[in-house]
Design a protein around this motif. Structure first.
Motif, PDB file in Angstrom:
ATOM      1  N   ASN A  54      -0.344  -0.182 -12.468  1.00  0.00           N
ATOM      2  CA  ASN A  54       0.030   0.610 -11.241  1.00  0.00           C
ATOM      3  C   ASN A  54       0.237   2.053 -11.168  1.00  0.00           C
ATOM      4  O   ASN A  54      -0.265   2.472  -9.997  1.00  0.00           O
ATOM      5  N   LEU A  55       0.707   2.596 -11.976  1.00  0.00           N
ATOM      6  CA  LEU A  55       1.019   4.139 -11.995  1.00  0.00           C
ATOM      7  C   LEU A  55      -0.550   4.848 -11.962  1.00  0.00           C
ATOM      8  O   LEU A  55      -0.693   5.474 -11.173  1.00  0.00           O
ATOM      9  N   GLU A  85       2.455  19.023  -4.169  1.00  0.00           N
ATOM     10  CA  GLU A  85       3.796  18.868  -4.334  1.00  0.00           C
ATOM     11  C   GLU A  85       4.385  17.710  -3.384  1.00  0.00           C
ATOM     12  O   GLU A  85       5.164  16.828  -3.654  1.00  0.00           O
ATOM     13  N   GLY A  86       4.089  17.894  -2.256  1.00  0.00           N
ATOM     14  CA  GLY A  86       4.474  16.808  -1.060  1.00  0.00           C
ATOM     15  C   GLY A  86       4.125  15.620  -1.376  1.00  0.00           C
ATOM     16  O   GLY A  86       4.726  14.394  -1.302  1.00  0.00           O
ATOM     17  N   LYS A  87       2.735  15.383  -1.936  1.00  0.00           N
ATOM     18  CA  LYS A  87       2.332  14.228  -2.213  1.00  0.00           C
ATOM     19  C   LYS A  87       3.082  13.566  -3.444  1.00  0.00           C
ATOM     20  O   LYS A  87       3.585  12.398  -3.345  1.00  0.00           O
ATOM     21  N   TYR A  88       3.495  14.265  -4.563  1.00  0.00           N
ATOM     22  CA  TYR A  88       4.154  13.810  -5.658  1.00  0.00           C
ATOM     23  C   TYR A  88       5.524  13.315  -5.077  1.00  0.00           C
ATOM     24  O   TYR A  88       6.034  12.532  -5.197  1.00  0.00           O
ATOM     25  N   ILE A  89       6.140  14.279  -4.144  1.00  0.00           N
ATOM     26  CA  ILE A  89       7.437  13.817  -3.632  1.00  0.00           C
ATOM     27  C   ILE A  89       7.391  12.506  -2.846  1.00  0.00           C
ATOM     28  O   ILE A  89       8.289  11.763  -2.952  1.00  0.00           O
ATOM     29  N   GLU A  90       6.540  12.164  -2.193  1.00  0.00           N
ATOM     30  CA  GLU A  90       6.213  11.072  -1.534  1.00  0.00           C
ATOM     31  C   GLU A  90       6.091   9.809  -2.373  1.00  0.00           C
ATOM     32  O   GLU A  90       6.415   8.796  -2.216  1.00  0.00           O
ATOM     33  N   GLN A 148       7.999   5.667  -4.193  1.00  0.00           N
ATOM     34  CA  GLN A 148       7.216   4.498  -4.009  1.00  0.00           C
ATOM     35  C   GLN A 148       6.928   3.896  -5.290  1.00  0.00           C
ATOM     36  O   GLN A 148       6.713   2.372  -5.451  1.00  0.00           O
ATOM     37  N   VAL A 149       6.645   4.755  -6.300  1.00  0.00           N
ATOM     38  CA  VAL A 149       6.221   3.937  -7.504  1.00  0.00           C
ATOM     39  C   VAL A 149       7.787   3.307  -8.120  1.00  0.00           C
ATOM     40  O   VAL A 149       7.446   2.089  -8.730  1.00  0.00           O
ATOM     41  N   LYS A 150       8.819   4.131  -8.169  1.00  0.00           N
ATOM     42  CA  LYS A 150      10.073   3.531  -8.130  1.00  0.00           C
ATOM     43  C   LYS A 150      10.163   1.984  -7.962  1.00  0.00           C
ATOM     44  O   LYS A 150      10.396   0.900  -8.368  1.00  0.00           O
ATOM     45  N   GLU A 206       0.894  -1.212  -0.108  1.00  0.00           N
ATOM     46  CA  GLU A 206       0.152  -0.039   0.125  1.00  0.00           C
ATOM     47  C   GLU A 206       0.760   1.308   0.019  1.00  0.00           C
ATOM     48  O   GLU A 206       2.081   1.239   0.419  1.00  0.00           O
ATOM     49  N   LEU A 207       0.240   2.214  -0.554  1.00  0.00           N
ATOM     50  CA  LEU A 207       1.114   3.629  -0.501  1.00  0.00           C
ATOM     51  C   LEU A 207       0.933   4.134   0.811  1.00  0.00           C
ATOM     52  O   LEU A 207      -0.067   4.101   1.522  1.00  0.00           O
ATOM     53  N   GLN A 208       2.072   5.011   1.243  1.00  0.00           N
ATOM     54  CA  GLN A 208       2.122   5.569   2.378  1.00  0.00           C
ATOM     55  C   GLN A 208       2.398   7.146   1.950  1.00  0.00           C
ATOM     56  O   GLN A 208       3.526   7.559   1.724  1.00  0.00           O
ATOM     57  N   ILE A 209       1.149   7.969   1.764  1.00  0.00           N
ATOM     58  CA  ILE A 209       1.202   9.217   1.651  1.00  0.00           C
ATOM     59  C   ILE A 209       0.664  10.095   2.909  1.00  0.00           C
ATOM     60  O   ILE A 209      -0.334   9.944   3.162  1.00  0.00           O
TER      61      ILE A 209
END
Length: 161
Positions: free
Chosen positions: A39-40, A13-18, A22-24, A4-7
């Motif tokens: 998945n993206l 911008e903070g969400k994108y940075i986090e 995780q996508v990597k 699961e994602l941890q955002i």
């Protein structure tokens, strides 16, 4: 692979940075582009709750619907038509603050109010598709979205974001 994602960030911008690392991690070691696009789309939908996020891929001189998250969508888009077709034609990102003011907009959903479309290029710089993201809010997208969506897409198609 992450389960699961941890955002935790509150701002865009903070969400994108986090989300980026995780996508990597999510696509690391997976060579199948369809799986990674899927998945993206899910990660973007889950993180930002966009109305619609998905890919259209160039096939037989049309953009054909690929992996997506959201309501049902237009299946095929012609070159130069709508925001997706225009981004394909111009080979550049288009940010549309109000889709009702975009000449020739294709209304796959009447709920869509703003849109961003990014062209996708392969390693020989041939356009192979677009990432399309729709919002039910006017003026939803900006250069922050463009910057980070470009980085996220490059993880799949160039492996060097």
């Amino acid at each position: 692979m992450a389960e699961e994602l941890q955002i935790n960030a509150e701002n865009k911008e903070g969400k994108y940075i986090e989300l980026l690392p995780q996508v990597k991690g999510l696509i690391n070691g997976e060579a199948d582009e369809i799986a990674n696009m899927s998945n993206l789309c899910a990660a973007l939908k889950q993180t930002f709750n966009f109305l619609w996020v998905g890919f259209y891929l160039v096939k037989s001189n049309q953009l054909v619907l690929g992996p997506f998250q959201g309501p049902i969508a237009c299946t095929r888009i012609n070159y130069g038509k709508g925001v997706c077709g225009k981004a394909w034609e111009l080979q550049k990102t288009l940010i549309v603050p109000n889709v009702d003011e975009f000449e020739g907009h294709i209304a796959c959903s009447s709920l869509s109010k703003s849109e961003i479309v990014l062209p996708i290029f392969n390693s020989t710089h041939q356009l192979i598709g677009v990432l399309d993201v729709d919002s039910e809010f006017l003026n939803h997208f900006d250069t922050i979205d463009e910057n980070y969506l470009t980085k996220l897409v490059s993880l799949i198609f160039t492996n060097n974001a």
